[in-house]
Design a protein around this motif. Structure first.
Motif, PDB file in Angstrom:
ATOM      1  N   ALA A  88       0.823  -1.211   0.000  1.00 48.70           N
ATOM      2  CA  ALA A  88       0.000   0.000   0.000  1.00 48.70           C
ATOM      3  C   ALA A  88       0.857   1.262   0.000  1.00 48.70           C
ATOM      4  O   ALA A  88       0.341   2.355  -0.179  1.00 48.70           O
ATOM      5  N   THR A  89       2.154   1.117   0.238  1.00 51.06           N
ATOM      6  CA  THR A  89       3.041   2.286   0.233  1.00 51.06           C
ATOM      7  C   THR A  89       4.077   2.133  -0.877  1.00 51.06           C
ATOM      8  O   THR A  89       5.257   2.347  -0.689  1.00 51.06           O
TER       9      THR A  89
ATOM     10  N   ASP B 375      -3.068   5.235   2.912  1.00 48.38           N
ATOM     11  CA  ASP B 375      -2.878   6.225   1.855  1.00 48.38           C
ATOM     12  C   ASP B 375      -1.597   6.972   2.180  1.00 48.38           C
ATOM     13  O   ASP B 375      -1.500   7.630   3.212  1.00 48.38           O
ATOM     14  N   ARG B 376      -0.616   6.824   1.315  1.00 49.11           N
ATOM     15  CA  ARG B 376       0.691   7.417   1.581  1.00 49.11           C
ATOM     16  C   ARG B 376       0.579   8.872   2.018  1.00 49.11           C
ATOM     17  O   ARG B 376       1.237   9.298   2.957  1.00 49.11           O
ATOM     18  N   ASP B 377      -0.292   9.629   1.358  1.00 49.21           N
ATOM     19  CA  ASP B 377      -0.327  11.075   1.596  1.00 49.21           C
ATOM     20  C   ASP B 377      -1.053  11.466   2.875  1.00 49.21           C
ATOM     21  O   ASP B 377      -1.039  12.628   3.273  1.00 49.21           O
ATOM     22  N   LEU B 420      -7.322   7.817   8.268  1.00 53.49           N
ATOM     23  CA  LEU B 420      -8.451   7.282   7.494  1.00 53.49           C
ATOM     24  C   LEU B 420      -9.715   7.073   8.310  1.00 53.49           C
ATOM     25  O   LEU B 420     -10.810   7.051   7.761  1.00 53.49           O
TER      26      LEU B 420
END
Lengths: 445, 445
Positions: A88-89, B375-377, B420
Motif C-alpha cells: 500500500a506504500t 494512503d501514503r499522503d 483514514l
C-alpha cells in the motif's frame, strides 16, 4: 515441439571473480559485504537477445565507485508485461509503471526503455517522487527517441530520501550512446544494493524449429517477501508473444518463483518484474500459454524466473543455508502456502537452521501457529529423507546424530505432510544469522 | 467505590539480586543468560492471597540446580477461569486444561490445583503426552485430596521430548507438604525457561469497602506472539467473582495485554493464563464486568495483566529496547492491529531499532505490507513526539540528529496515524539483536 535447455548449468565455468572483488555493493564508507557462501559458481553467459541493448554507468546516486544506473532499450515491435508489489506504500516508480502498463496496448511500434537506479528507492517522497520519475522518463525518451509513456523506471535503495534525479538525467544520453546487445551482465551489476553477487538466468528452446532465447537478471537480498513480484527482475526474450499471453504467463510464473521466496517476511515497496518479448525469433506469435508452444515457452520462462528467485534467496542477507520448505497433504493449496510461509518466516526455525540444530519442535510450533487446518496425529515432518516426526510423536527411526549431520549441509529440505488433503506448496528461504543483524542494524547510518 | 493501587511501583525497593545471580535459567551445561537490561527494578512484594498457597522444588526435569516444578493450591469455593493458545499443535497440558475447564461448573467446592514444570513442553508427544498429564494430575489430586479433574497442569520448555513425568509425580507429595501462602515469588521463579528475571505484578482495590488483592506471575521471553494468551501466566485474587464474569473479564483483559505483545512473531504451543478468585475478601460476588464493582475489578486485573505482559517483552530474548507501537486513524480496529503487528514483527524495523537507527522508511514498508487500507499522503509517523513523516513526505521539521538521539533511549514509542478513520491499536515489542540469535541458534543442543 520445443525443448528447454538450461544454458546456465551448461556454460558455468568458474567462480565469478569480479563478484568477489566487487566493492560497489556497499554504501559509501562501509566495508564490503562478503559474497554469500550460497552464491552460484558463476554468472551465466548472457546470450544476445535480438532487439535488446543495455548500458550502465556511474551516476553517484548514493554509492561511490560503482555503476548505479542501467538503461535497457527494447526495439520497436516488442510486447512487454509487468508485475508489481501490492504494497500500500509502493514507490513512485511502481505507481508510474503500473499506470503506463495499463494505458499501453502492450505492444509498441516505437519500442520501450527501462531505466533502473540503485541506492535510492524514491519511495515516500511525495509529489517530488512522481515528478522525478517524469524527469527520468523524459530524459530517456529524448535520448532514445521514443515516447516517455514507453519508459519504465525502477528505483531501489533507501526509502524516504529525495532522489537526485539530475544525476540520472545527466548520465542517460551517455548511456544511450553506449548501448550494446552484449552488456546484460553489466546491467545486472548496476541494479545491486546489498546483493553480494549479480543474478542472471538463461534458457533456450525451439519453437517451430526456430531457436528462442530467454535471458533475465534480478536483484534482491533483504526486504524479501515478495507479494506479486520481487525486488527487481528484468527478463528478455526474442520470442514473439502476444501482449495478453505474455502478461498471463508472467503472472503465473511469478507465483511459483518470486512470490514463493522469503528472506525476512518484509515486503518491498519497489518490487517490479518486467518481461519484454521482441519477436525477433520470427515464430508465429504465441497467443496463449495453453498451446503446445505456449506451454513450452511458459516452462522455460518459469525455469528462468525460479532460477532468479532462488538466487535472491541464496543472497539473502546473512544467509548460510538455502532451505526448501515442501508442504503436502494440506486441506487446500492456500493452507499449504500458509504452513510453508509460517515455517519459512519463523525466526525460531531460521535461527535453529543457522545453528545447524535439527529442532523439529519449532516446525511443529510453526505449523500450529499458521492458521491452517492441522491434526497433530496425522502430521509427518522430514529433514531431507529423514522422517523425524510422525503420528503425533517423534519418529521411531529418529536419530539425533543423523539429523544433526544432515543439518550441516548447505542446501536443506524441510518436508511437512499434513495428511489431510491434496494441497501442496513450496517456499524457499534462508537461515537467520548474525550477519543479517549486522547488515540491517546500521544500513542507513 | 473502588480504588486501584499499583503495589509494585509503591513497594519496589532494590534490584532483585537473586535474579542477577540466578544460574537456574540455563539448560544444563550452558552459560547463564545475562539479566535483560530492560528488567524492572525489582520483583514486587507479592501479598498473601487468602485461599492460595504455593510450593516449588527441584525435580531435575531438564535443568540442574534450580527449581523447575511449582504447585499452587486454591481453596475450596474458588472460581477459576483460563485462556489458552489457539495453536493447532497445542500441548497435551493445554488440551487437558481446555477439556477440564469446559467440564467444570467453574467454581468448585473442592478447590483447585495448578502444577507447572519448566524444561519440557510435553508437546508433540502423542498419546504418552496425555497419559503423562493424567499421571501428574492424579499425583497432585492424591496429595491435596481433590479430584484430578480439578488439577490444571502446564509444561514449558523443549518441544517433542518425552516428559519424565515420574520426576514430577515423585516430588509432588513433598511440595504439598511445604505449601505456604507466602511463596508466590518462589513459584514465579520455578516456571522460568529462557527468562532472565521472574515476572510478577500486584494490584489492590476496595470493593464495598473491603480490601481486595490481585497478584499474578508469568514467564516467557521467546516464541512470544501470543494468540489467546501468552506463554504461562497465573493470577490470583481474593475477590468473589462468579465464574462467568471471571472468564469474560479474563478474556477481555487478555486481548489488551498478553495478546498485544510480540517478541518474535512465533506463537507458543503452550500458552496458558489461569485466573483464580478465592472469594475470601468477602465481597458480594461480582457477576458482571459492567457493574461499578466489575469495572473496578476489571481495571485492576487489566493493570496486572498488562504489567506482566510488558515484563515478558522486557525479557524478550536478546532485547535491549522496549517499543510501544501506537496506531491511530485506521479504517477499523482490525486494520490498526494489522499495521501495529506488521511493524512490531518486521525484522527490518526491529534490527534498525537495535542499531538505534531512526529508519522510518522501514515503518513505511511495514505499513505497506500489512494488508490494511493506507494512503501514503495521509500517513503520519512519529518517534515519540518527533514527527518524522507526514503528507507523503519526510516531515519539514525532520532532524536526523534529534531522531538519532531519541533512538538511544531504552523505551521507545513509534506512532503511526493512518488518517483514514477511528481504528486504534497498541502493540508492544522489543528489538532484534545478536543475542536473540545466540540464544536460539543452539537452545536445544
Amino acid at each position: 515441439m520445443a525443448k528447454v535447455k538450461d544454458d546456465k548449468k551448461k556454460k558455468a565455468k568458474s567462480k565469478d571473480k569480479a563478484a568477489k572483488k566487487d566493492k560497489g555493493t556497499k554504501p559509501a564508507g562501509k566495508a564490503p559485504l562478503k559474497v554469500s557462501p550460497l552464491a552460484p559458481a558463476s554468472f551465466p553467459d548472457m546470450p544476445v537477445i535480438d532487439g535488446v541493448r543495455f548500458a550502465a554507468g556511474e551516476a553517484g546516486v548514493r554509492y561511490l565507485n560503482r555503476t548505479d544506473v542501467m538503461l535497457a532499450e527494447i526495439a520497436a515491435g516488442a510486447a512487454i508485461a509487468g508485475v508489481f508489489t501490492r504494497s500500500a506504500t509502493r514507490s513512485a516508480a511502481v505507481l508510474d509503471g503500473q499506470a503506463k502498463l495499463a494505458a499501453l496496448p502492450g505492444k509498441s511500434k516505437k519500442g520501450f526503455a527501462i531505466v533502473v537506479n540503485s541506492g535510492n528507492a524514491n519511495t515516500f517522497t511525495g509529489a517530488r517522487g512522481a515528478s522525478d520519475v517524469a524527469l527520468i522518463s523524459e530524459a530517456a525518451a529524448a535520448a532514445l527517441k521514443i515516447p516517455a509513456a514507453h519508459v519504465f523506471t525502477s528505483s531501489t535503495g533507501v526509502i524516504g530520501e529525495p532522489l537526485p534525479a539530475d544525476k540520472i538525467t545527466t548520465i542517460l544520453p551517455v548511456l544511450a550512446d553506449g548501448l550494446d546487445a552484449g552488456k546484460a551482465a553489466v546491467a545486472a551489476r548496476a541494479i545491486m544494493t546489498t546483493d553480494t553477487f549479480p543474478k542472471g538466468a538463461v534458457a533456450t528452446l525451439e519453437i517451430e524449429g526456430k531457436p528462442v532465447k530467454i535471458a533475465g537478471f534480478a536483484k534482491g537480498s533483504g526486504m524479501i517477501a515478495p507479494d506479486m513480484a520481487t525486488m527487481l527482475g528484468y527478463i528478455f526474450t526474442d520470442a514473439a508473444v502476444t501482449p495478453g499471453a505474455l502478461q498471463a504467463m508472467l503472472q503465473a510464473a511469478t507465483n511459483r518463483s518470486f512470490n514463493a521466496v522469503t528472506v525476512d517476511s518484509d515486503t518491498s515497496t519497489s518490487d517490479t518484474v518486467l518481461l519484454a518479448a521482441t519477436g525477433k525469433a520470427g515464430n508465429t506469435p504465441i497467443a496463449s500459454g495453453r498451446s503446445a508452444e505456449g506451454r513450452a515457452f511458459a516452462k522455460a520462462l518459469g525455469a528462468v524466473m525460479r532460477d532468479l528467485a532462488l538466487q535472491i534467496v541464496r543472497d539473502g542477507e546473512g544467509a548460510t543455508k538455502l532451505v526448501e520448505v515442501q508442504v503436502t497433504g494440506a486441506k487446500s493449496a492456500r493452507d499449504a502456502d500458509r504452513v510453508a510461509r509460517a515455517i519459512a518466516n519463523s525466526p525460531l526455525v531460521k535461527t535453529a537452521i543457522a545453528g545447524q540444530d535439527p529442532n523439529w519442535g519449532r516446525i511443529v510450533m510453526a505449523v500450529g501457529k499458521s492458521g491452517a487446518a492441522a491434526d497433530r496425529d496425522l502430521l509427518t515432518i522430514r529433514f531431507g529423507d529423514l522422517v523425524v516426526a510422525e503420528k503425533g510423536w517423534r519418529s521411531e527411526s529418529y536419530s539425533e546424530a543423523e539429523c544433526a549431520a544432515y543439518m550441516k549441509g548447505q542446501e536443506l529440505l524441510i518436508g511437512v505432510d499434513l495428511g489431510l488433503g491434496r494441497g501442496t506448496a513450496t517456499v524457499w528461504t534462508c537461515d537467520l544469522t548474525h550477519a543479517y543483524i549486522d547488515i540491517n542494524a546500521d544500513y542507513r547510518s
